[in-house]
Design a protein around this motif. Structure first.
Motif, PDB file in Angstrom:
ATOM      1  N   HIS A 758      29.685  20.298  41.710  1.00  0.00           N
ATOM      2  CA  HIS A 758      29.327  19.410  42.809  1.00  0.00           C
ATOM      3  C   HIS A 758      30.624  18.867  43.402  1.00  0.00           C
ATOM      4  N   ARG A 759      30.584  18.554  44.696  1.00  0.00           N
ATOM      5  CA  ARG A 759      31.775  18.027  45.369  1.00  0.00           C
ATOM      6  C   ARG A 759      31.348  16.926  46.324  1.00  0.00           C
ATOM      7  N   ARG A 760      32.132  15.878  46.367  1.00  0.00           N
ATOM      8  CA  ARG A 760      31.902  14.844  47.377  1.00  0.00           C
ATOM      9  C   ARG A 760      33.259  14.385  47.872  1.00  0.00           C
ATOM     10  N   LEU A 761      33.470  14.526  49.172  1.00  0.00           N
ATOM     11  CA  LEU A 761      34.815  14.353  49.713  1.00  0.00           C
ATOM     12  C   LEU A 761      34.805  13.386  50.879  1.00  0.00           C
ATOM     13  N   LEU A 762      35.920  12.708  51.027  1.00  0.00           N
ATOM     14  CA  LEU A 762      35.972  11.623  52.001  1.00  0.00           C
ATOM     15  C   LEU A 762      36.770  11.980  53.248  1.00  0.00           C
ATOM     16  N   TYR A 763      37.342  13.168  53.254  1.00  0.00           N
ATOM     17  CA  TYR A 763      38.151  13.564  54.408  1.00  0.00           C
ATOM     18  C   TYR A 763      37.726  14.937  54.898  1.00  0.00           C
ATOM     19  N   ASP A 764      37.925  15.152  56.180  1.00  0.00           N
ATOM     20  CA  ASP A 764      37.723  16.482  56.740  1.00  0.00           C
ATOM     21  C   ASP A 764      38.980  17.299  56.448  1.00  0.00           C
ATOM     22  N   ASP A 765      38.810  18.613  56.248  1.00  0.00           N
ATOM     23  CA  ASP A 765      39.983  19.414  55.897  1.00  0.00           C
ATOM     24  C   ASP A 765      40.574  20.170  57.097  1.00  0.00           C
ATOM     25  N   VAL A 766      40.275  19.690  58.276  1.00  0.00           N
ATOM     26  CA  VAL A 766      40.833  20.206  59.537  1.00  0.00           C
ATOM     27  C   VAL A 766      40.725  21.724  59.699  1.00  0.00           C
ATOM     28  N   ARG A 767      39.559  22.267  59.407  1.00  0.00           N
ATOM     29  CA  ARG A 767      39.300  23.660  59.722  1.00  0.00           C
ATOM     30  C   ARG A 767      38.158  23.774  60.734  1.00  0.00           C
ATOM     31  N   GLY A 768      37.892  22.685  61.411  1.00  0.00           N
ATOM     32  CA  GLY A 768      36.971  22.767  62.530  1.00  0.00           C
ATOM     33  C   GLY A 768      35.662  22.007  62.354  1.00  0.00           C
ATOM     34  N   VAL A 769      35.188  21.855  61.120  1.00  0.00           N
ATOM     35  CA  VAL A 769      33.856  21.271  60.968  1.00  0.00           C
ATOM     36  C   VAL A 769      33.864  19.776  61.299  1.00  0.00           C
ATOM     37  N   ALA A 770      35.022  19.156  61.167  1.00  0.00           N
ATOM     38  CA  ALA A 770      35.223  17.771  61.624  1.00  0.00           C
ATOM     39  C   ALA A 770      34.269  16.756  60.997  1.00  0.00           C
ATOM     40  N   GLU A 771      33.934  16.962  59.733  1.00  0.00           N
ATOM     41  CA  GLU A 771      33.123  16.010  58.977  1.00  0.00           C
ATOM     42  C   GLU A 771      33.599  16.050  57.536  1.00  0.00           C
ATOM     43  N   PRO A 772      33.627  14.909  56.852  1.00  0.00           N
ATOM     44  CA  PRO A 772      33.870  14.994  55.406  1.00  0.00           C
ATOM     45  C   PRO A 772      32.610  15.537  54.726  1.00  0.00           C
ATOM     46  N   LEU A 773      32.777  16.264  53.630  1.00  0.00           N
ATOM     47  CA  LEU A 773      31.630  16.778  52.876  1.00  0.00           C
ATOM     48  C   LEU A 773      31.136  15.645  51.988  1.00  0.00           C
ATOM     49  N   ASN A 774      30.188  14.888  52.508  1.00  0.00           N
ATOM     50  CA  ASN A 774      29.774  13.617  51.899  1.00  0.00           C
ATOM     51  C   ASN A 774      28.255  13.582  51.962  1.00  0.00           C
ATOM     52  N   GLU A 775      27.621  14.418  51.116  1.00  0.00           N
ATOM     53  CA  GLU A 775      26.185  14.644  51.282  1.00  0.00           C
ATOM     54  C   GLU A 775      25.333  13.502  50.739  1.00  0.00           C
ATOM     55  N   THR A 776      24.350  13.124  51.565  1.00  0.00           N
ATOM     56  CA  THR A 776      23.313  12.183  51.149  1.00  0.00           C
ATOM     57  C   THR A 776      21.992  12.774  51.622  1.00  0.00           C
ATOM     58  N   SER A 777      20.884  12.178  51.239  1.00  0.00           N
ATOM     59  CA  SER A 777      19.608  12.626  51.780  1.00  0.00           C
ATOM     60  C   SER A 777      18.688  11.418  51.815  1.00  0.00           C
ATOM     61  N   ALA A 778      17.486  11.604  52.356  1.00  0.00           N
ATOM     62  CA  ALA A 778      16.563  10.476  52.464  1.00  0.00           C
ATOM     63  C   ALA A 778      16.278   9.897  51.075  1.00  0.00           C
ATOM     64  N   ILE A 779      16.118  10.785  50.087  1.00  0.00           N
ATOM     65  CA  ILE A 779      15.806  10.312  48.742  1.00  0.00           C
ATOM     66  C   ILE A 779      17.044   9.790  48.016  1.00  0.00           C
ATOM     67  N   PHE A 780      18.194  10.328  48.368  1.00  0.00           N
ATOM     68  CA  PHE A 780      19.444   9.904  47.721  1.00  0.00           C
ATOM     69  C   PHE A 780      20.422   9.369  48.760  1.00  0.00           C
ATOM     70  N   PRO A 781      20.103   8.206  49.360  1.00  0.00           N
ATOM     71  CA  PRO A 781      20.978   7.697  50.424  1.00  0.00           C
ATOM     72  C   PRO A 781      22.377   7.355  49.906  1.00  0.00           C
ATOM     73  N   GLU A 782      22.517   7.106  48.608  1.00  0.00           N
ATOM     74  CA  GLU A 782      23.827   6.719  48.081  1.00  0.00           C
ATOM     75  C   GLU A 782      24.619   7.942  47.605  1.00  0.00           C
ATOM     76  N   GLY A 783      24.096   9.142  47.825  1.00  0.00           N
ATOM     77  CA  GLY A 783      24.836  10.355  47.459  1.00  0.00           C
ATOM     78  C   GLY A 783      23.901  11.343  46.777  1.00  0.00           C
ATOM     79  N   LEU A 784      24.055  12.611  47.121  1.00  0.00           N
ATOM     80  CA  LEU A 784      23.128  13.639  46.657  1.00  0.00           C
ATOM     81  C   LEU A 784      23.216  13.850  45.147  1.00  0.00           C
ATOM     82  N   VAL A 785      22.050  14.024  44.527  1.00  0.00           N
ATOM     83  CA  VAL A 785      21.981  14.388  43.115  1.00  0.00           C
ATOM     84  C   VAL A 785      21.579  15.860  43.048  1.00  0.00           C
ATOM     85  N   VAL A 786      22.258  16.607  42.216  1.00  0.00           N
ATOM     86  CA  VAL A 786      21.979  18.035  42.120  1.00  0.00           C
ATOM     87  C   VAL A 786      21.778  18.395  40.656  1.00  0.00           C
TER      88      VAL A 786
END
Ligand SMILES: *[C@@H]1O[C@H](CO)[C@@H](O)[C@H](O)[C@H]1NC(C)=O
Ligand SMILES: *[C@@H]1O[C@H](CO)[C@@H](O)[C@H](O)[C@H]1NC(C)=O
Ligand SMILES: *[C@@H]1O[C@H](CO)[C@@H](O)[C@H](O)[C@H]1NC(C)=O
Ligand SMILES: *[C@@H]1O[C@H](CO)[C@@H](O)[C@H](O)[C@H]1NC(C)=O
Ligand SMILES: *[C@@H]1O[C@H](CO)[C@@H](O)[C@H](O)[C@H]1NC(C)=O
Ligand SMILES: *[C@@H]1O[C@H](CO)[C@@H](O)[C@H](O)[C@H]1NC(C)=O
Ligand SMILES: [Zn+2]
Length: 937
Positions: A758-786
C-alpha cells in the motif's frame, strides 16, 4: 512486385539517400487526467484540452486534401466510439483511406495496455476486442502490422511474446531506462530482436523491436500542433519573417544514430491533430523544401510514412540485429527517478481489476455453457459485452497502473461494477439453465470484508461454487454468519467439516457499518472443472460463541502438509516446514514502511508519487507487532496494519491475509508499506518474478543482463513488477509467494523477499497526473484500507513450479460463489474430464451465434518441471461434456487472423549476444544539406 507481406501503399524511398519517415500520429490515453468519455467528447477542457472526436473528424478531412498524407490510429476504444456515429458515406470514405494505406491502424487493441501491472489473459482479451472490431469493419486492410507502445513505463517480455504470437511484424516503443538508451545509442542497438520466450521455438516469440528517437514527440522546434508554439513555415518571400532556409537547415542538422539509411520521426504527441490542418500544412511544406535541396546535392529524402512502411524498409535492409532475452524493467528517466511506484499504486483498484477478470471469464464461460438463454432468460437480459469493454479500458497504461487522477480511477471502477451487473444477470440465467432451478441468486461482492446479507441472516441457504478452471479446485470459503453452529453438506448429502470463528476486530473495523455478522463460517469446498458444486448450510445454534481459550502467544500451527512456528517473544513467524518433503527454513515476516521522499533532498528534488518510488532512506521503519491466537493466528502490528496467518486443513500453502490502512499522515510523512519475509535461504541476491502472470524471469540485485548499470537508488532501482508470483531459492529450498493482484517487490538482502502492499503519498511526482496519491473513499474518508492475501509455499526447487503455477492460476481465476435461499442442485462439469495439469483453459467465450473462441495454453516453461514441461495432447472432440465440436479452425493469439495465413517478417539475430559486431551501416546526418556516415566506437 511485392512479396505477400509487403505493403504496396508505402511511398517510394531512395536507396542512396537517408530516408526520413515522418509519421503523423496522436497519442490518445484511454483515460488519465480525464475519463475516457471526457477525452472522446472533449469535455472538461479545463482539466486538459483534448477531444478525440475532433481529432478523427479533422484528420479524415485533411487526409482527403492530399493523397500523399498519412496518419496512424492506435486506440480502438476511441475509434469505435467515433465510427458508430458516422453516416454511411463517411464510412465509405474512411474505408477507402484505409484500403489505400493513407489511414493505417497500428497496435489496434482497445487501448495501449500497461505492461507492468496487467495480467496476460486480460491483455489478450483487450487486444482481441480491438483487433476484432478492425477486422470486422475493415477486413484485411484494417489489420495492424506493428505493435506500438510509445508511452508505457517499461516493457514486459510477455507483452513482446504475445505481440509476436498475434502476428505483428515489429514493435516500437518510446520509454526505456536512460542508461540503457545511452548505451544502445553508442552501440547502435536501438533496434533489436527480442526473443521473448525461453520456451517457444524461435522465431515464434521473436519480435523486431525499435526504440523511437524522441519518445514519441517530434524533434525540438518541429511541433506544429495547435498545442505547440514552434514557428510555422513562413514561405512567402514577399512577407515578413521568411524562414524556409532556417527551417531546412535546422531540420538537416537533427542528429540521430540508427543502423540503416532509414529513420523515423514521430510527428505528433498527446491528443494532437485536433486541428490537423496546422500539422499537415507545415509537413507538406517541410517535405517540399527539404527534398528540393536534393537538386543542390542533398542526400536526405523526407516522406510521409507509417510505422509499417518504416519497418518494411528495415526489413529490406537485411541486416542482423542484437538479440535480447530479458525485459525493460525497471524504467528510470534519471538517476533518482525510478518508475517503480506504480507497480503497487492503487492496490484496491488493482485487486478489483484482477477479480473482475475472474468474474468476466466465468461470465464468458456461462454464456457458452448456458446457451442463448443465458443472455435472455428467467432473470432478464444479460450480456458479457459491457464487462468486456470495461475490462479492456481498465488495461490502459493509466488505468490498472494507478497513474490516473482520482476521479478517473473512480470511473474505471464504476465501469467494472456496471459490467459485473450485466454479467450477474447472464450468470444467473446460465446457472439456471445448467441447474434447472430458477431460484433467485444472490451475489456477495464484499466477502473480503465479511459482508453478505443472505448468509448473515438466513437459517438455511445453499452455496453454488462455480469453478472457471479446467481442472478441479479445492477452495476455502469464509462466510459471515451470526449463528454459533452450522451443518454443511455437499450435493450428495455428505457432511463437510466446518468451523465457526469469531469475526476479528480488524474485520469489524474494515467493514464499518456494513453487515452485522459476529462470526465467520469456514469450510473447504471442491468444484469440478468448468462447472459447479453446491453446498447446503443450515443453522444449528444461535447465541454467542462459547468463550474461547485465553489469547496466548501461539508456538505453532500445522496441518498434514505444513507447519509454521512463531517466536514466543515477538509473536512473529519463525520457521516454515513442508512436512511432505521434510524441508524446514527459518522465516520471519514483518511489516515496514519506507518514508517517501518529499522532494527535499540534496541529491535530487524528486518526490515519491503515483509513478515513482523514491524512499528517503534505504532502511524502512519497522511496524512493531503483538499477537494472540484464536484458532488461526491473528497478528496486530499497529492500528493500521494487521494480519491473519491461516493454514486450512487440506492446503499445501500458508495464507497471510494482510489488512493495511488507513495509513496515518498526521506526521506529514508519505508511507510506502511493505511486508518483508526474511529466510535462511541462500538466494545470493537473485530472485524471480513473473512477467504479466506468465513466464518467470530471473532478477539480480543491482544488475541488468544487457547493460552496465550504475545503481543510484538502492531500493527503488531494484523493484520489479510481480503480477502473480515471485520466489527465492537455493539448491534445496524454494520459497514462492503467490499474490492476489499486481504489486512491486524485490529482494534487497540475501534470503529476503519484500512486497509493497500500500502507498499513501503527499506530493505529486511531476509526471503529469498533478495529484498526490492520497486515496480515500466514502467509507474510509481518513484514508483507504486495503486487504489482500499472500500464499506461501515451500518446496524443492525441482518441483516447485508443479505447485505454484496451478496455484497462481487459482488465484487469478477464482471460484465464483452465488447463494440461494433454498435448494441444492447436482454438480455440473462442462468438461468430460479435467485437463492435464500442464494445460490451462485460458478462454472460452461466445464468438458469434455459431462459434466459440477457445484458448488452451501450455502453462509450464520448458525448463521448470520434469513432469509438466513436456508437450501434451488434448483431444478437442472429447473435451466438452455438453457441447459437440463440429469443426475447428486455428487462429493466431488475438483471433484476428487464421493461423495458416499468418506470415511474419523474418529477422536475423546477430551471432552471440552482448558483444555488438562492428557496424558497417551507420547513418546520421549533419548539415548543411549533406548526409554523413560516422561510427561511434
Ligand atoms: C546543429 O546541432 C548542434 C548540436 O545539436 C548545434 O550545436 C548547432 O548549433 C546546430 N547548428 C545549426 C545550424 O542549427
Ligand atoms: C540477406 O543477406 C543474406 C546474408 O548476407 C543473403 O544470403 C541473402 O540473400 C540476403 N537476402 C536478401 C533478400 O537480400
Ligand atoms: C447476531 O448475534 C448476536 C450475538 O449472538 C446478537 O446479539 C444479535 O442480536 C444478532 N443480530 C441479528 C441481527 O440477528
Ligand atoms: C490527503 O487526504 C486527506 C484526507 O482527505 C486530506 O486531509 C489531506 O489534506 C490530503 N493531503 C494531501 C497532501 O493531499
Ligand atoms: C473488498 O472488495 C471490494 C470489491 O471487490 C473492493 O472494492 C474493496 O476495496 C475490498 N476491500 C478491501 C478492504 O480490500
Ligand atoms: C476478418 O473479417 C472478414 C470480414 O471482414 C471475415 O471474412 C474474416 O473471417 C475475418 N477473419 C477472422 C480471422 O476472423
Ligand atoms: Zn499515455
Amino acid at each position: 512486385e511485392f512479396s505477400s507481406s509487403e505493403s504496396p501503399s508505402c511511398h517510394a524511398t531512395k536507396p542512396d539517400m537517408l530516408n526520413v519517415h515522418l509519421v503523423p500520429h496522436t497519442h490518445d490515453d484511454v483515460g488519465w487526467l480525464k475519463t475516457v468519455d471526457q477525452y472522446y467528447y472533449g469535455d472538461r477542457n479545463d482539466i486538459q484540452h483534448a477531444g478525440v472526436q475532433y481529432i478523427l473528424d479533422s484528420v479524415v478531412d485533411q487526409l482527403l486534401k492530399n493523397p500523399d498524407r498519412r496518419f496512424i490510429y492506435v486506440e480502438t476504444a476511441f475509434f469505435y466510439r467515433w465510427w458508430k456515429r458516422q453516416d454511411s458515406s463517411m464510412k465509405q470514405t474512411v474505408q477507402q483511406l484505409v484500403n489505400e494505406g493513407r489511414l493505417e491502424f497500428v497496435n489496434g487493441g482497445w487501448c495501449m495496455s500497461d505492461e507492468a501491472t496487467t495480467h496476460y489473459s486480460a491483455v489478450i482479451d483487450q487486444m482481441t476486442m480491438g483487433l476484432r472490431f478492425l477486422n470486422d469493419t475493415f477486413g484485411v486492410c484494417g489489420r495492424p502490422r506493428v505493435a506500438w507502445h510509445i508511452d508505457p513505463f517499461g516493457h514486459a517480455r510477455e507483452h513482446a511474446s504475445m505481440f509476436a504470437q498475434m502476428g505483428y511484424d515489429g514493435f516500437f516503443f518510446g520509454r526505456l531506462d536512460y542508461q540503457d538508451r545511452y548505451q544502445r545509442m553508442m552501440q547502435k542497438e536501438q533496434e533489436l530482436l527480442w526473443r521473448a520466450s525461453d520456451s517457444l521455438t524461435p522465431p515464434m516469440a521473436d519480435l523486431f523491436t525499435g526504440i523511437l528517437p524522441n519518445g514519441y514527440n517530434p524533434p525540438d522546434g518541429f511541433c506544429w500542433d495547435q498545442s505547440c508554439s514552434d514557428p510555422p513555415i513562413r514561405d512567402d518571400p514577399d512577407l515578413e519573417d521568411y524562414n524556409v532556409d532556417d527551417v531546412v537547415k535546422r531540420f538537416l542538422n537533427i542528429s540521430m544514430v540508427y543502423k540503416t539509411n532509414h529513420i523515423i520521426m514521430t510527428m505528433g504527441s498527446d491528443f494532437q491533430y485536433e486541428n490537423a490542418n496546422l500539422w499537415y500544412k507545415n509537413l507538406d511544406k517541410l517535405i517540399h523544401y527539404v527534398n528540393a535541396q536534393q537538386d543542390l546535392g542533398s542526400r536526405v529524402n523526407v516522406l510521409y510514412s507509417t510505422p509499417s512502411c518504416y519497418l518494411q524498409e528495415l526489413h529490406r535492409a537485411n541486416l542482423t540485429w542484437a538479440l535480447k532475452t530479458d525485459d525493460f524493467f525497471p524504467y528510470a528517466d534519471d538517476a533518482h527517478d525510478f518508475w517503480t511506484g506504480y507497480f503497487s499504486s492503487r492496490p484496491a483498484l488493482k485487486r478489483y481489476e484482477r477479480l473482475s477478470n475472474s468474474n468476466l471469464q466465468t461470465c464468458n464461460q456461462l454464456e457458452v455453457l448456458g446457451g442463448p438463454t443465458s443472455t435472455n432468460g428467467p432473470f432478464g437480459k444479460g450480456d458479457s459485452q459491457t464487462m468486456k469493454k470495461a475490462m479492456a479500458v481498465a488495461q490502459h497504461h493509466d488505468a490498472v497502473s494507478g497513474t490516473e487522477k482520482q476521479h478517473v480511477a473512480n470511473d474505471y471502477a464504476r465501469r467494472l461494477a456496471t459490467g459485473w451487473q450485466h454479467c450477474q444477470v447472464l450468470v444467473s440465467n446460465g446457472l439456471a439453465v445448467l441447474s434447472g432451478s430458477t431460484a433467485q441468486r444472490f451475489y456477495c461482492d464484499y466477502l473480503n470484508i465479511s459482508v453478505c446479507p443472505l448468509t448473515e441472516s438466513s437459517k438455511k441457504f445453499s452455496v453454488n461454487v462455480y469453478n472457471p478452471l479446467g481442472r478441479p479446485v479445492t477452495w476455502p470459503v469464509r462466510l459471515p454468519v451470526n449463528g454459533t453452529a452450522y451443518a454443511v453438506s455437499d450435493a450428495a448429502g455428505t457432511s463437510v467439516d466446518c468451523q465457526v470463528l469469531p469475526l476479528s476486530k480488524d474485520t469489524h473495523n474494515v467493514r464499518r457499518s456494513r453487515g452485522f455478522a459476529v462470526n465467520e463460517l469456514v469450510f473447504e469446498v471442491q468444484a469440478p472443472p468448468l462447472g459447479f458444486s453446491t453446498y447446503s448450510v443450515s443453522l444449528l445454534q444461535d447465541g454467542p460463541l462459547a468463550a474461547s481459550t485465553q489469547p496466548r502467544t501461539p508456538t505453532a500451527i500445522q496441518n498434514k502438509f505444513l507447519k509454521v512456528t512463531f517466536d514466543p517473544d515477538t509473536g512473529l513467524l519463525s520457521s516454515f516446514s513442508n512436512l511432505e518433503t521434510t524441508q524446514t527454513i527459518k522465516l520471519t515476516q514483518n511489516f515496514y514502511w519506507y518514508n517517501a521522499s518529499d522532494g527535499n533532498n540534496s541529491e535530487s528534488i524528486q518526490p515519491s508519487g503515483a509513478y515513482i518510488f523514491r524512499p528517503n532512506s534505504s532502511t524502512p521503519f519497522l511496524i512493531s507487532s503483538t499477537t494472540s491466537v484464536v484458532q488461526e493466528v491473528r497478528q496486530w502490528f499497529s492500528p493500521w496494519v494487521s494480519q491473519v496467518v491461516r493454514l486450512y486443513a487440506h492446503s499445501r500453502t500458508l495464507e497471510l491475509e494482510w489488512t493495511v490502512g488507513p495509513l496515518p499522515i498526521h506526521d506529514d510523512l508519505g508511507k510506502e508499506v511493505i511486508t518483508r519475509i526474511d529466510t535462511s535461504i541462500e538466494s545470493s541476491e537473485i530472485f524471480y518474478t513473473d512477467s504479466n502472470g506468465r513466464e518467470v524471469l530471473q532478477r539480480k540485485k543491482d544488475f541488468r543482463p544487457t547493460w552496465h548499470l550504475k545503481q543510484s537508488e538502492p531500493i527503488a532501482g531494484n523493484y520489479y513488477p510481480i503480477n502473480s508470483r515471485a520466489y527465492i531459492k537455493d539448491d534445496v529450498d524454494q520459497l514462492t509467494v503467490v499474490t492476489d493482484r499486481s504489486q512491486g517487490g524485490s529482494s534487497i538482502h540475501n534470503g529476503s523477499l519484500e512486497i509493497m502492499l500500500h502507498r499513501r503519498l503527499l506530493y505529486d511526482d511531476v509526471r503529469g497526473v498533478a495529484e498526490p496519491l492520497n486515496e480515500t473513499s466514502a467509507i474510509f474518508p481518513e484514508g483507504l484500507v486495503v486487504r489482500g492475501r499472500l500464499l506461501l509455499s515451500l518446496d524443492r526447487p525441482a518441483s516447485a513450479a508443479d505447485k505454484h503455477r496451478p496455484l497462481a492460476q487459482e488465484m487469478v481465476l477464482q471460484p465464483l460463489l452465488t447463494f440461494t435461499d433454498g435448494d441444492l442442485h447436482p454438480d455440473f462439469s462442462g468438461l468430460q474430464a479435467a485437463l492435464p495439469p500442464a494445460v490451462h483453459l485460458l478462454t472460452l467465450t461466445q464468438w458469434d451465434a455459431q462459434s466459440v473462441l477457445l484458448r488452451l495454453e501450455h502453462q509450464f516453461q520448458s525448463w521448470e518441471s520434469d513432469v509438466n514441461s513436456k508437450p501434451v495432447t488434448v483431444n478437442l472432440q472429447k473435451l466438452f461434456s455438453s457441447l459437440e465440436v463440429l469443426g475447428v479452425s486455428e487462429l493466431n493469439l488475438s483471433a484476428n487472423q487464421w493461423k495458416d495465413e499468418m506470415k511474419r517478417f523474418e529477422w536475423t539475430p546477430q551471432n552471440g549476444t552482448g558483444h555488438p559486431l562492428p557496424l558497417k551501416h551507420c547513418w546520421s546526418y549533419y548539415g548543411p544539406y549533406k548526409a554523413r556516415c560516422w561510427t561511434l566506437q
